[in-house]
Design a protein around this motif. Structure first.
Motif, PDB file in Angstrom:
ATOM      1  N   LEU A  47      63.278  69.272   1.902  1.00 33.03           N
ATOM      2  CA  LEU A  47      63.309  70.287   0.849  1.00 33.03           C
ATOM      3  C   LEU A  47      61.939  70.881   0.546  1.00 33.03           C
ATOM      4  N   VAL A  48      60.884  70.099   0.715  1.00 34.68           N
ATOM      5  CA  VAL A  48      59.537  70.575   0.385  1.00 34.68           C
ATOM      6  C   VAL A  48      58.806  71.067   1.631  1.00 34.68           C
ATOM      7  N   GLU A  49      58.635  70.186   2.600  1.00 33.24           N
ATOM      8  CA  GLU A  49      57.782  70.503   3.744  1.00 33.24           C
ATOM      9  C   GLU A  49      58.442  71.433   4.757  1.00 33.24           C
ATOM     10  N   LYS A  50      59.686  71.186   5.117  1.00 34.44           N
ATOM     11  CA  LYS A  50      60.328  71.990   6.159  1.00 34.44           C
ATOM     12  C   LYS A  50      60.926  73.291   5.630  1.00 34.44           C
ATOM     13  N   ARG A  51      61.747  73.197   4.580  1.00 38.22           N
ATOM     14  CA  ARG A  51      62.464  74.380   4.109  1.00 38.22           C
ATOM     15  C   ARG A  51      61.697  75.159   3.038  1.00 38.22           C
ATOM     16  N   GLY A  52      60.805  74.494   2.321  1.00 35.11           N
ATOM     17  CA  GLY A  52      60.044  75.171   1.270  1.00 35.11           C
ATOM     18  C   GLY A  52      60.890  75.579   0.078  1.00 35.11           C
ATOM     19  N   TRP A  53      62.012  74.891  -0.139  1.00 32.81           N
ATOM     20  CA  TRP A  53      62.897  75.219  -1.255  1.00 32.81           C
ATOM     21  C   TRP A  53      62.384  74.663  -2.575  1.00 32.81           C
ATOM     22  N   LEU A  54      61.538  73.664  -2.509  1.00 30.81           N
ATOM     23  CA  LEU A  54      60.905  73.085  -3.697  1.00 30.81           C
ATOM     24  C   LEU A  54      59.422  72.913  -3.394  1.00 30.81           C
ATOM     25  N   SER A  55      58.588  73.104  -4.411  1.00 35.26           N
ATOM     26  CA  SER A  55      57.181  72.730  -4.268  1.00 35.26           C
ATOM     27  C   SER A  55      57.088  71.222  -4.498  1.00 35.26           C
ATOM     28  N   ASN A  56      55.956  70.628  -4.170  1.00 37.05           N
ATOM     29  CA  ASN A  56      55.787  69.191  -4.420  1.00 37.05           C
ATOM     30  C   ASN A  56      55.940  68.880  -5.900  1.00 37.05           C
ATOM     31  N   GLU A  57      55.404  69.756  -6.762  1.00 36.71           N
ATOM     32  CA  GLU A  57      55.500  69.538  -8.208  1.00 36.71           C
ATOM     33  C   GLU A  57      56.956  69.565  -8.665  1.00 36.71           C
ATOM     34  N   GLU A  58      57.711  70.559  -8.178  1.00 36.66           N
ATOM     35  CA  GLU A  58      59.121  70.659  -8.549  1.00 36.66           C
ATOM     36  C   GLU A  58      59.892  69.442  -8.044  1.00 36.66           C
ATOM     37  N   PHE A  59      59.576  68.998  -6.819  1.00 33.43           N
ATOM     38  CA  PHE A  59      60.266  67.837  -6.277  1.00 33.43           C
ATOM     39  C   PHE A  59      60.019  66.600  -7.128  1.00 33.43           C
ATOM     40  N   VAL A  60      58.769  66.359  -7.495  1.00 31.91           N
ATOM     41  CA  VAL A  60      58.444  65.178  -8.302  1.00 31.91           C
ATOM     42  C   VAL A  60      59.203  65.225  -9.631  1.00 31.91           C
ATOM     43  N   GLU A  61      59.235  66.389 -10.272  1.00 33.08           N
ATOM     44  CA  GLU A  61      59.951  66.512 -11.551  1.00 33.08           C
ATOM     45  C   GLU A  61      61.449  66.309 -11.373  1.00 33.08           C
ATOM     46  N   ASP A  62      62.039  66.977 -10.370  1.00 30.71           N
ATOM     47  CA  ASP A  62      63.482  66.846 -10.144  1.00 30.71           C
ATOM     48  C   ASP A  62      63.859  65.421  -9.749  1.00 30.71           C
ATOM     49  N   TRP A  63      63.036  64.798  -8.910  1.00 32.84           N
ATOM     50  CA  TRP A  63      63.329  63.422  -8.492  1.00 32.84           C
ATOM     51  C   TRP A  63      63.252  62.470  -9.682  1.00 32.84           C
ATOM     52  N   ALA A  64      62.309  62.696 -10.582  1.00 35.14           N
ATOM     53  CA  ALA A  64      62.194  61.849 -11.776  1.00 35.14           C
ATOM     54  C   ALA A  64      63.455  61.963 -12.632  1.00 35.14           C
ATOM     55  N   VAL A  65      63.941  63.175 -12.818  1.00 32.05           N
ATOM     56  CA  VAL A  65      65.177  63.367 -13.596  1.00 32.05           C
ATOM     57  C   VAL A  65      66.348  62.708 -12.872  1.00 32.05           C
ATOM     58  N   ALA A  66      66.437  62.901 -11.556  1.00 33.81           N
ATOM     59  CA  ALA A  66      67.533  62.324 -10.776  1.00 33.81           C
ATOM     60  C   ALA A  66      67.536  60.800 -10.855  1.00 33.81           C
ATOM     61  N   GLN A  67      66.355  60.197 -10.952  1.00 29.00           N
ATOM     62  CA  GLN A  67      66.270  58.739 -11.006  1.00 29.00           C
ATOM     63  C   GLN A  67      66.734  58.170 -12.338  1.00 29.00           C
ATOM     64  N   VAL A  68      66.493  58.871 -13.421  1.00 23.10           N
ATOM     65  CA  VAL A  68      66.864  58.294 -14.718  1.00 23.10           C
ATOM     66  C   VAL A  68      68.301  58.613 -15.099  1.00 23.10           C
ATOM     67  N   MET A  69      68.943  59.519 -14.381  1.00 16.83           N
ATOM     68  CA  MET A  69      70.354  59.799 -14.641  1.00 16.83           C
ATOM     69  C   MET A  69      71.206  58.705 -14.001  1.00 16.83           C
ATOM     70  N   PRO A  70      72.358  58.425 -14.571  1.00 12.10           N
ATOM     71  CA  PRO A  70      73.233  57.428 -13.936  1.00 12.10           C
ATOM     72  C   PRO A  70      73.751  57.937 -12.593  1.00 12.10           C
ATOM     73  N   GLY A  71      73.918  57.035 -11.651  1.00 11.22           N
ATOM     74  CA  GLY A  71      74.444  57.402 -10.346  1.00 11.22           C
ATOM     75  C   GLY A  71      73.358  57.415  -9.291  1.00 11.22           C
ATOM     76  N   PRO A  72      73.755  57.653  -8.049  1.00 15.50           N
ATOM     77  CA  PRO A  72      72.778  57.673  -6.949  1.00 15.50           C
ATOM     78  C   PRO A  72      71.787  58.820  -7.107  1.00 15.50           C
ATOM     79  N   ASN A  73      70.515  58.514  -6.910  1.00 18.57           N
ATOM     80  CA  ASN A  73      69.442  59.492  -7.112  1.00 18.57           C
ATOM     81  C   ASN A  73      69.652  60.772  -6.319  1.00 18.57           C
TER      82      ASN A  73
END
Length: 193
Positions: free
Chosen positions: A39-65
């Motif tokens: 999503l970040v390096e190959k496709r460029g759909w997210l910047s590294n900053e956006e990925f870190v923020e989205d991944w953090a939200v995905a981790q604290v939500m219930p269910g698979p990250n």
């Protein structure tokens, strides 16, 4: 804190479906390394900053990250159709492979080579996670708490889980909640100066 925006985004729901299908087929043993690279390096759909923020939200939500990330990402780009397409892409082909692998493993479970292969895959998965963690560490230098405090929080989480054997919920809500409150305070303080 300024955010670099992603350079591109998925053009169609079908492109989103196939991107998450490809991502999931590469993610044996965990997808963190693969998700960031795709999503970040190959496709460029997210910047590294956006990925870190989205991944953090995905981790604290219930269910698979990664399912949480797929739902958020798909919804952001195409609404409920995008969320459904990203999640379907993530789950459909791996489900077929898993059912096939379970059938084959049922036939080979007693062989020493099968057990050795599974142990080898575990080592590879651990290496992928460690490598991606080091890549993402660079982003933490820009965190409002500063690198030293972020590393202290990470070490506290590691110590709580591995050394003290605290339940994951205690670490996430206790230490994670304290880090969120402190980050919010620092951001408000920085905005008012």
């Amino acid at each position: 804190m300024t955010h670099q925006r992603a350079a591109s985004s998925p053009r169609t729901v079908l492109e989103l479906f196939w991107a998450f299908s490809w991502l999931s087929l590469q993610g044996f043993g965990g997808v963190l390394a693969v998700v960031q690279r795709e999503l970040v390096e190959k496709r460029g759909w997210l910047s590294n900053e956006e990925f870190v923020e989205d991944w953090a939200v995905a981790q604290v939500m219930p269910g698979p990250n990664v399912c949480n990330l797929a739902l958020m990402f798909g919804d952001r780009h195409f609404g409920w159709r995008g969320a459904a397409a990203a999640l379907a892409g993530l789950l459909a082909l791996p489900l077929v492979l898993l059912l096939t692998a379970a059938t084959v493993y049922g036939q080979l479970a007693g062989h020493a080579a099968a057990a050795g292969a599974l142990r080898g895959m575990g080592a590879v998965a651990a290496g992928l996670i460690a490598g991606t963690s080091l890549k993402l560490l660079a982003q933490l230098r820009q965190h409002p708490l500063g690198l030293a405090l972020v590393v202290a929080v990470a070490l506290g989480a590691f110590g709580g889980l591995v050394l003290l054997h605290l339940p994951l919920a205690v670490v996430v809500f206790g230490l994670g909640g304290a880090a969120c409150v402190l980050t919010g305070w620092r951001l408000r303080r920085g905005a008012s100066s």
